[in-house]
Write a protein that holds these residues in place. Structure first.
Motif, PDB file in Angstrom:
ATOM      1  N   UNK A 376       0.842  -1.198   0.000  1.00  0.00           N
ATOM      2  CA  UNK A 376       0.000   0.000   0.000  1.00  0.00           C
ATOM      3  C   UNK A 376       0.880   1.251   0.000  1.00  0.00           C
ATOM      4  N   UNK A 377       0.350   2.310  -0.574  1.00  0.00           N
ATOM      5  CA  UNK A 377       1.053   3.594  -0.654  1.00  0.00           C
ATOM      6  C   UNK A 377       0.111   4.681  -0.153  1.00  0.00           C
ATOM      7  N   UNK A 378       0.582   5.496   0.787  1.00  0.00           N
ATOM      8  CA  UNK A 378      -0.210   6.610   1.309  1.00  0.00           C
ATOM      9  C   UNK A 378       0.461   7.921   0.912  1.00  0.00           C
ATOM     10  N   UNK A 379      -0.282   8.745   0.172  1.00  0.00           N
ATOM     11  CA  UNK A 379       0.233  10.027  -0.301  1.00  0.00           C
ATOM     12  C   UNK A 379      -0.556  11.136   0.377  1.00  0.00           C
ATOM     13  N   UNK A 380       0.064  11.876   1.314  1.00  0.00           N
ATOM     14  CA  UNK A 380      -0.663  12.976   1.982  1.00  0.00           C
ATOM     15  C   UNK A 380      -1.077  14.050   0.984  1.00  0.00           C
ATOM     16  N   UNK A 381      -2.081  14.818   1.321  1.00  0.00           N
ATOM     17  CA  UNK A 381      -2.496  15.901   0.445  1.00  0.00           C
ATOM     18  C   UNK A 381      -1.374  16.934   0.319  1.00  0.00           C
ATOM     19  N   UNK A 382      -1.326  17.575  -0.803  1.00  0.00           N
ATOM     20  CA  UNK A 382      -0.314  18.599  -1.126  1.00  0.00           C
ATOM     21  C   UNK A 382       1.105  18.042  -1.222  1.00  0.00           C
ATOM     22  N   UNK A 383       1.210  16.737  -1.468  1.00  0.00           N
ATOM     23  CA  UNK A 383       2.534  16.147  -1.675  1.00  0.00           C
ATOM     24  C   UNK A 383       3.080  16.531  -3.041  1.00  0.00           C
ATOM     25  N   UNK A 384       2.229  16.483  -4.044  1.00  0.00           N
ATOM     26  CA  UNK A 384       2.632  16.858  -5.396  1.00  0.00           C
ATOM     27  C   UNK A 384       2.036  18.223  -5.752  1.00  0.00           C
ATOM     28  N   UNK A 385       2.572  18.843  -6.778  1.00  0.00           N
ATOM     29  CA  UNK A 385       2.194  20.214  -7.102  1.00  0.00           C
ATOM     30  C   UNK A 385       0.941  20.314  -7.971  1.00  0.00           C
ATOM     31  N   UNK A 399       7.056  -2.941  -6.856  1.00  0.00           N
ATOM     32  CA  UNK A 399       6.106  -1.837  -6.891  1.00  0.00           C
ATOM     33  C   UNK A 399       6.569  -0.794  -7.909  1.00  0.00           C
ATOM     34  N   UNK A 400       5.694  -0.461  -8.850  1.00  0.00           N
ATOM     35  CA  UNK A 400       5.975   0.627  -9.791  1.00  0.00           C
ATOM     36  C   UNK A 400       5.127   1.826  -9.403  1.00  0.00           C
ATOM     37  N   UNK A 401       5.795   2.921  -9.072  1.00  0.00           N
ATOM     38  CA  UNK A 401       5.127   4.183  -8.760  1.00  0.00           C
ATOM     39  C   UNK A 401       5.517   5.201  -9.821  1.00  0.00           C
ATOM     40  N   UNK A 402       4.763   5.221 -10.907  1.00  0.00           N
ATOM     41  CA  UNK A 402       4.952   6.200 -11.960  1.00  0.00           C
ATOM     42  C   UNK A 402       6.399   6.180 -12.461  1.00  0.00           C
ATOM     43  N   UNK A 403       7.034   7.363 -12.489  1.00  0.00           N
ATOM     44  CA  UNK A 403       8.449   7.468 -12.847  1.00  0.00           C
ATOM     45  C   UNK A 403       9.073   8.569 -12.006  1.00  0.00           C
ATOM     46  N   UNK A 404      10.342   8.768 -12.164  1.00  0.00           N
ATOM     47  CA  UNK A 404      11.066   9.694 -11.283  1.00  0.00           C
ATOM     48  C   UNK A 404      10.912  11.155 -11.681  1.00  0.00           C
ATOM     49  N   UNK A 405      10.114  11.455 -12.698  1.00  0.00           N
ATOM     50  CA  UNK A 405      10.102  12.818 -13.244  1.00  0.00           C
ATOM     51  C   UNK A 405       9.041  13.732 -12.647  1.00  0.00           C
ATOM     52  N   UNK A 406       8.422  13.314 -11.573  1.00  0.00           N
ATOM     53  CA  UNK A 406       7.489  14.187 -10.862  1.00  0.00           C
ATOM     54  C   UNK A 406       8.070  14.513  -9.492  1.00  0.00           C
ATOM     55  N   UNK A 407       8.092  15.785  -9.150  1.00  0.00           N
ATOM     56  CA  UNK A 407       8.687  16.213  -7.885  1.00  0.00           C
ATOM     57  C   UNK A 407       7.655  16.166  -6.758  1.00  0.00           C
ATOM     58  N   UNK A 408       8.087  15.657  -5.612  1.00  0.00           N
ATOM     59  CA  UNK A 408       7.255  15.642  -4.404  1.00  0.00           C
ATOM     60  C   UNK A 408       7.824  16.615  -3.388  1.00  0.00           C
ATOM     61  N   UNK A 409       6.943  17.323  -2.691  1.00  0.00           N
ATOM     62  CA  UNK A 409       7.393  18.256  -1.658  1.00  0.00           C
ATOM     63  C   UNK A 409       7.217  17.688  -0.254  1.00  0.00           C
ATOM     64  N   UNK A 410       6.554  16.531  -0.159  1.00  0.00           N
ATOM     65  CA  UNK A 410       6.384  15.846   1.120  1.00  0.00           C
ATOM     66  C   UNK A 410       6.735  14.374   0.953  1.00  0.00           C
ATOM     67  N   UNK A 411       6.903  13.704   2.084  1.00  0.00           N
ATOM     68  CA  UNK A 411       7.149  12.268   2.053  1.00  0.00           C
ATOM     69  C   UNK A 411       5.832  11.505   1.901  1.00  0.00           C
ATOM     70  N   UNK A 412       5.852  10.482   1.077  1.00  0.00           N
ATOM     71  CA  UNK A 412       4.758   9.525   1.038  1.00  0.00           C
ATOM     72  C   UNK A 412       5.267   8.218   1.649  1.00  0.00           C
ATOM     73  N   UNK A 413       4.339   7.350   2.048  1.00  0.00           N
ATOM     74  CA  UNK A 413       4.694   6.130   2.781  1.00  0.00           C
ATOM     75  C   UNK A 413       4.388   4.895   1.954  1.00  0.00           C
ATOM     76  N   UNK A 414       5.367   4.005   1.871  1.00  0.00           N
ATOM     77  CA  UNK A 414       5.212   2.708   1.201  1.00  0.00           C
ATOM     78  C   UNK A 414       5.212   1.622   2.274  1.00  0.00           C
ATOM     79  N   UNK A 415       4.204   0.758   2.248  1.00  0.00           N
ATOM     80  CA  UNK A 415       4.047  -0.271   3.272  1.00  0.00           C
ATOM     81  C   UNK A 415       3.959  -1.652   2.644  1.00  0.00           C
ATOM     82  N   UNK A 416       4.712  -2.585   3.202  1.00  0.00           N
ATOM     83  CA  UNK A 416       4.662  -3.992   2.788  1.00  0.00           C
ATOM     84  C   UNK A 416       4.144  -4.837   3.941  1.00  0.00           C
ATOM     85  N   UNK A 417       3.118  -5.633   3.679  1.00  0.00           N
ATOM     86  CA  UNK A 417       2.639  -6.612   4.655  1.00  0.00           C
ATOM     87  C   UNK A 417       3.501  -7.879   4.497  1.00  0.00           C
TER      88      UNK A 417
END
Length: 562
Positions: A376-385, A399-417
């Motif tokens: 699971x991936x949790x992305x807080x609001x206002x993480x991306x522009x 896990x594939x999360x898009x690509x590296x070409x989008x900038x994030x201003x906050x941390x998102x959380x990746x969780x493995x069960x």
């Protein structure tokens, strides 16, 4: 006479803008000619440079001086970042910062060593009382070095206000010889909505720069329509060094009227991360080159912008012509101009690039939860522009999360069960980001709570689980077991962990803690016998090194000293 009055008025404006900061209050922190390898506001990875990087002739050990009277308000010793750093607060409210130091003055060194031994830690941060460590202007406080995240010997120097906001030290009179104009490497036009276009294209267009004899540039006329922004690659070189440094100011004009200004007078730490909205981030990730946008993009909170008319964005109307000009200045007011004629011309045959769409829409002003199988991936609001469709895939533990070409201003959380893993398979398990053509597993700081592994990241890309089962290595450098070290000043070892990196280390002699300095760049641990912590003739050394997943190695040896 009118021209003379205009010059005097302009000079007065420049002087008044800079004289709000005290001149001649601070002396140079080094007693050599000031040559810079880095300027204030320079574009760095995920941040603006907060000070001046002053060259130290390619070597360590130069005297570093207190630039004014004051007291030591902070000392921070760390493996990374500024390495060994001293902060001095001055009566006028400003604080000066001296980073990447090799060592502190005898008084400060004794002060901090006492704390390190008490805490049994090389890394410490202390805030002395104002009356504890008083300094006079010109007093030696340290020797220059290369500690922390430094890429070579130099002194990192900052001036901060009473709110800890860095200010360009050049505004205080700490300058270097510079008679050269800023250099322009490239120039781009950005159509900013679906109906805008430049030369028939709805995507970013590189425009041809034509160099003029006076050092300025012109660009062949473009045909455009709609909302357009511009961007450029620019650097500045000083007279005494060949480094490509940052510029001080960028101004734009439309039909002779100013519509935007970027000024590197001050940048606070809290906003510095938004550099990735200021530059063309996808282009940087692809080309490793930074285009500075000469307009304020949506959701960009940086305070470096002023004199904004429509955020620096121009609106080109069909059949109307405009003249656009950009002026790039360094601190010494050397200027380079770029002139561009724009002809308004609407066309129905716009060439539009395909945009990616998926079932996973990330909305900027809402928290996004993405879940599939055990990930699971949790992305807080206002993480991306801005809002975008996420390329979200899960294949086994990959896990594939898009690509590296989008900038994030906050941390998102990746969780493995990991509840389906057997206990014997959990040792050394961590979350890795896969990088490079060979998908090398780069360790992500991984924590475990029960049957869950999680990590926080600001980088999109590909992730997977990996295992590190290899212990760190420890090797003596300048001694062997049973050796006499009476004439040695230092005890040196090399430590390394190739996969997840060193988390911690501890050294004792005859069961008592000894201080060892870790240099992660050289992979060395060094003890200084001048600490007087080793007092016996026969000494049993024990060093324990632990990596980031808990693998450990213990090294033991005996040495002798008179």
């Amino acid at each position: 006479m009118r021209a003379l009055h205009s010059f005097i008025f302009l000079f007065t404006l420049i002087l008044s803008a800079q004289s709000k900061y005290p001149q001649d209050y601070f002396i140079s922190p080094l007693d050599i000619t000031t040559i810079l390898s880095g300027t204030f506001g320079e574009l760095r990875s995920n941040h603006f440079h907060a000070g001046l990087d002053i060259k130290t002739k390619g070597r360590e050990g130069l005297n570093v001086y207190a630039t004014a009277n004051g007291y030591v308000s902070r000392i921070k010793i760390s493996h990374f970042g500024y390495g060994k750093a001293v902060y001095i607060t001055h009566p006028n409210g400003y604080t000066t910062v001296y980073g990447h130091l090799q060592s502190l003055s005898p008084t400060l060194e004794a002060y901090i060593k006492k704390i390190q031994y008490k805490k049994e830690s090389f890394e410490v941060e202390i805030f002395p009382e104002p009356s504890e460590l008083l300094l006079k202007k010109g007093e030696v406080i340290a020797l220059s070095g290369n500690t922390g995240g430094s890429g070579g010997p130099h002194l990192h120097f900052e001036i901060r206000d009473n709110q800890e906001r860095p200010i360009n030290p050049m505004l205080f009179g700490l300058t270097t010889k510079d008679t050269k104009k800023p250099n322009i490497k490239s120039f781009y036009a950005y159509p900013l909505n679906d109906t805008s276009h430049v030369n028939g294209f709805n995507s970013k267009q590189k425009l041809r720069l034509i160099a003029l004899k006076n050092g300025d540039f012109k660009i062949p006329e473009i045909k455009a329509y709609g909302e357009i922004g511009f961007g450029l690659e620019s650097t500045d070189r000083h007279d005494l060094a060949g480094n490509n440094n940052g510029v001080f100011k960028i101004e734009s004009y439309l039909n002779g009227l100013q519509n935007f200004e970027i000024n590197f007078e001050r940048v606070s730490f809290s906003e510095s991360k938004h550099i990735n909205r200021f530059i063309d981030y996808p282009y940087y990730k692809e080309k490793k080159k930074r285009i500075q946008k000469v307009f304020k993009d949506t959701n960009n909170p940086l305070s470096i912008f002023s004199k904004e008319v429509n955020n620096g964005i121009i609106t080109v109307i069909d059949s109307m012509s405009s003249v656009y000009k950009v002026t790039i200045s360094d601190f010494e007011n050397n200027k380079t101009n770029i002139n561009l004629n724009i002809k308004g011309s609407i066309t129905d045959s716009i060439k539009i690039e395909n945009t990616f769409k998926s079932d996973y829409l990330v909305t900027r002003n809402e928290t996004t939860e993405l879940t599939k199988n055990n990930i699971s991936v949790t992305i807080p609001k206002n993480t991306f522009y801005e809002d975008f469709y996420m390329d979200f895939k899960v294949e086994n533990n990959k896990l594939t999360l898009h690509n590296t070409q989008l900038a994030a201003s906050k941390y998102f959380t990746i969780t493995y069960d990991i509840s389906e893993y057997k206990d014997k398979d959990l040792k050394g398990l961590y979350i890795a980001r896969l990088i490079g053509w060979n998908n090398y597993p780069s360790y992500q700081s991984t924590k475990r709570i029960g049957n869950v592994l999680f990590t926080k990241s600001k980088t999109l890309g590909t992730y997977n689980l990996a295992i590190d089962s290899i212990n760190p290595t420890i090797k003596p450098i300048n001694f062997t077991d049973g050796k006499w070290l009476s004439k040695y000043r230092f005890l040196k070892l090399q430590i390394n962990d190739k996969q997840t990196g060193i988390k911690s280390y501890r050294a004792t002699v005859n069961g008592k803690f000894i201080l060892m300095e870790y240099d992660y760049k050289k992979k060395t641990l060094i003890h200084d016998f001048n600490d007087k912590a080793v007092i016996d003739t026969k000494n049993n050394l024990k060093v324990i090194v632990i990596d980031n997943v808990g693998n450990s190695t213990t090294f033991e040896a005996t040495f002798f000293r008179k």
